[in-house]
Scaffold this active site. Structure first.
Site, PDB file in Angstrom:
ATOM      1  N   HIS A   1      49.811  28.388 -74.694  1.00 11.28           N
ATOM      2  CA  HIS A   1      48.715  27.928 -73.814  1.00 11.28           C
ATOM      3  C   HIS A   1      47.427  28.711 -74.066  1.00 11.28           C
ATOM      4  O   HIS A   1      46.623  28.896 -73.160  1.00 11.28           O
ATOM      5  CB  HIS A   1      49.104  28.014 -72.336  1.00 11.28           C
ATOM      6  CG  HIS A   1      50.454  27.448 -72.050  1.00 11.28           C
ATOM      7  ND1 HIS A   1      50.671  26.111 -71.822  1.00 11.28           N
ATOM      8  CD2 HIS A   1      51.674  28.039 -72.001  1.00 11.28           C
ATOM      9  CE1 HIS A   1      51.963  25.901 -71.626  1.00 11.28           C
ATOM     10  NE2 HIS A   1      52.596  27.046 -71.738  1.00 11.28           N
TER      11      HIS A   1
ATOM     12  N   SER B   1      22.736  30.086 -89.670  1.00  8.55           N
ATOM     13  CA  SER B   1      21.987  29.129 -88.862  1.00  8.55           C
ATOM     14  C   SER B   1      20.555  29.043 -89.370  1.00  8.55           C
ATOM     15  O   SER B   1      20.027  30.013 -89.920  1.00  8.55           O
ATOM     16  CB  SER B   1      22.019  29.603 -87.407  1.00  8.55           C
ATOM     17  OG  SER B   1      20.882  29.159 -86.714  1.00  8.55           O
TER      18      SER B   1
END
Ligand code: ARG
Length: 491
Positions: A154, A275
């Site tokens: 999980h 970026s």
């Protein structure tokens, strides 16, 4: 060429452009020439056409083979490459003899054969790339059988494991797909030739002969099935979809574990971009594209499956739309496997960070519960509740499990089962130590270094088995190719 009988005039140019498969057929060029050559040889052997005509047809095909696809007229009015080849041959030997090339042959059986011939090579190439990936994963796993990392369920830290154990958890599904592809190959490498349009022919052809000349392992029995089915393609695409799903999960985890917050692995700069505005950024773009390609490939498979659901047997031109989906699935798998095999070999674990994360989140709680079962003879469900209580207490006090003392254990057990459980200091410490926890899980397939090493051996054996099959198949295809060329073009 085809329209001079039934139709008086030409097809609407937009309609012929719309229905032509010429652009996607380029990939089948080599296979189609070989199919035609094998077919002509068979027609001659079976005395369906004369030797002198066969020789002329074979010479024309050999010339085309040498000149390459550029020699063909690939305009959409010819519909597809099957017609373009026939047109070329007729141009070389005249329509009288050229017109015999299609005796006892249809584009329907020819296209299926051509896809199979092209696909079988692709399957073997994909398997080779897959082997590279498995070997790359195993190489890093072998070096990291002691590198502790957190195991998650999980997406929460669950139990400690090792980097090697985690890498193996991906190598196995890849290994299963590798085996699956061995079986897919068998379906692919079956000859549909002789099925003609759908119901075969009354000419005394020899289906076995063309099958053998083209390196197929046998023939597709039913002639309707031979031209109207594409499960051989769908099966391979399914395996590729499963493969890409697992590759995407691996890519996802590499992205996750190299994230700013996790920082457990470093992806080399060569596989990252930056970026355009944020100068500090290092973005793991390769793994992102792998995830994206997996979705695209599942789309290819869905498209292919959907296309087949309502198709009556046998040949319908809808089948033509499945072929580019198949090649897309093949190409995306190949490029993804290639780059990911390279990347995987270069990822660098950060052991201190891994350990830090592995020690978080009470990852040894299960081991402590197991120790209580062993040492204090309490049922596992009670041990689970006692340790749960301990965790709740530790959380309240902002502690980790290894800060706990025997007195805490006594208190928690008293509350849960009404009895004070005592675990020696040494045993308590051992149960809570992530390294000890891993070492003690030496079951087959478990995280203990010796189990991971055993797994690696098994993986290696499995990989070798498939490697041998791939090599044998490659050799047999090359031999069939050589034999056909020798008996057709000469040395
Ligand atoms: N272009 C077709 C394909 O790629 C070849 C078979 C065409 N058959 C036909 N009857 N029009 O599937």
């Amino acid at each position: 060429m085809l329209r001079k009988g039934r139709f008086g005039g030409e097809m609407d140019p937009e309609a012929s452009e719309y229905t032509s498969s010429m652009r996607d057929d380029v990939r089948l060029f080599d296979a189609i020439i070989r199919i035609n050559a094998a077919h002509v040889k068979m027609l001659r052997e079976c005395e369906i056409i004369e030797g002198s005509d066969a020789d002329k047809l074979l010479d024309a095909l050999s010339k085309l083979e040498k000149e390459g696809i550029e020699a063909l007229d690939l305009s959409p009015e010819l519909e597809d490459i099957h017609m373009a080849v026939e047109e070329y041959v007729s141009g070389e030997v005249g329509e009288e003899i050229g017109g015999k090339l299609h005796t006892a042959k249809s584009r329907n059986d020819q296209v299926s054969a051509a896809i199979r011939i092209a696909l079988r090579e692709e399957v073997l190439e994909i398997q080779e790339k897959l082997i590279e990936l498995i070997k790359g994963l195993s190489e890093i796993a072998g070096k990291n059988t002691d590198t502790i990392m957190p195991g998650h369920t999980h997406l929460q830290v669950a139990e400690p494991t090792t980097f090697g154990h985690w890498l193996n958890s991906y190598a196995w599904p890849f290994s299963r797909t590798l085996e699956e592809l061995n079986d897919d190959y068998v379906q692919v490498n079956s000859s549909p030739l002789g099925a003609c349009a759908l119901a075969g022919t009354s000419f005394p052809i020899d289906r076995e002969m063309t099958s053998e000349l083209l390196g197929f392992d046998g023939t597709v029995d039913n002639t309707i099935d031979a031209v109207g089915s594409r499960d051989f393609a769908l099966q391979t695409m399914s395996s590729l979809a499963v493969l890409m799903t697992n590759l995407s999960r691996l890519a996802e985890e590499i992205s996750l574990w190299s994230s700013t917050e996790s920082d457990m692995i470093e992806v080399p700069d060569e596989f990252a971009s930056t970026s355009s505005i944020m100068p500090q950024k290092k973005n793991p773009v390769v793994t992102e594209i792998t995830r994206g390609k997996a979705s695209r490939l599942i789309g290819d498979l869905m498209g292919g499956l959907n296309l087949m659901t309502t198709l009556p047997q046998s040949y319908n031109l809808d089948l033509q739309e499945l072929t580019p989906l198949l090649w897309d699935a093949v190409d995306q798998s190949k490029s993804s496997l290639s780059i990911m095999a390279k990347l995987v070999k270069e990822i660098r674990p950060k052991p201190e960070k891994m350990l830090e994360h592995a020690e978080k989140g009470f990852s040894t709680a299960t081991e402590l519960a197991d120790a209580l079962v062993r040492e204090a003879d309490v049922p596992f469900r009670d041990a689970h509740a006692i340790v749960g209580k301990l965790v709740a207490g530790a959380l309240k006090e902002g502690k980790e499990l290894d800060d706990l003392k025997q007195s805490d254990l006594k208190k928690a057990s008293k509350e849960i089962i009404g009895e004070e459980i005592k675990l020696s200091k040494k045993k308590l410490k051992k149960a809570l130590d992530v390294g000890e926890c891993i070492k003690s899980r030496a079951l087959p397939g478990g995280p203990a270094p010796k189990s991971v090493k055993n797994e690696l051996k098994k993986l290696e054996e499995k990989t070798k088995e498939s490697e041998k099959i791939v090599e044998k198949r490659k050799k047999s295809l090359a031999k069939a190719r050589d034999n056909l060329f020798k008996s057709w073009i000469g040395d």
